[in-house]
Design a protein around this motif. Structure first.
Motif, mmCIF file in Angstrom:
data_model
loop_
_atom_site.group_PDB
_atom_site.id
_atom_site.type_symbol
_atom_site.label_atom_id
_atom_site.label_comp_id
_atom_site.label_asym_id
_atom_site.label_seq_id
_atom_site.Cartn_x
_atom_site.Cartn_y
_atom_site.Cartn_z
ATOM 1 N N THR A 165 0.861 -1.179 0.000
ATOM 2 C CA THR A 165 0.000 0.000 0.000
ATOM 3 C C THR A 165 0.893 1.222 0.000
ATOM 4 N N SER A 166 0.584 2.134 -0.885
ATOM 5 C CA SER A 166 1.374 3.352 -0.919
ATOM 6 C C SER A 166 0.763 4.357 0.057
ATOM 7 N N PRO A 167 1.607 5.108 0.732
ATOM 8 C CA PRO A 167 1.075 6.095 1.679
ATOM 9 C C PRO A 167 0.320 7.199 0.934
ATOM 10 N N ILE A 168 -0.706 7.694 1.542
ATOM 11 C CA ILE A 168 -1.507 8.755 0.951
ATOM 12 C C ILE A 168 -0.817 10.088 1.219
ATOM 13 N N ASN A 169 -0.573 10.820 0.159
ATOM 14 C CA ASN A 169 0.033 12.133 0.275
ATOM 15 C C ASN A 169 -1.096 13.153 0.443
#
Length: 80
Positions: free
Chosen positions: A8-12
């Motif tokens: 999961t990519s972190p939410i910017n």
């Protein structure tokens, strides 16, 4: 069966805010564009029926709104 956890990519938050603001601005521009396109018809109807002479302030407001909408919506390009 794989034990690997899905990545999961972190939410910017800045990117999310930028996308949300861009979509909101697009909606505002589109609404202003179509209001500027349709409002003159209502003004003409008011002038022909005599309603404009009964409510000159409303006529002035409609003309001012049309000018503002024309400025705000001028960058909108309707997709075909």
């Amino acid at each position: 069966m794989s034990n690997a956890a899905p990545s999961t990519s972190p939410i910017n938050p800045y990117r999310l805010a930028s996308v949300c603001l861009d979509r909101a601005a697009t909606g505002v521009r589109a609404t202003a564009f179509w209001t500027a396109a349709v409002l003159p018809i209502a003004v003409l109807v008011a002038l022909v029926t005599g309603t404009a002479s009964q409510y000159p302030t409303a006529l002035a407001g409609a003309l001012a709104l049309n000018a503002v909408c024309a400025v705000v919506g001028h960058e909108h390009t309707p997709e075909e």
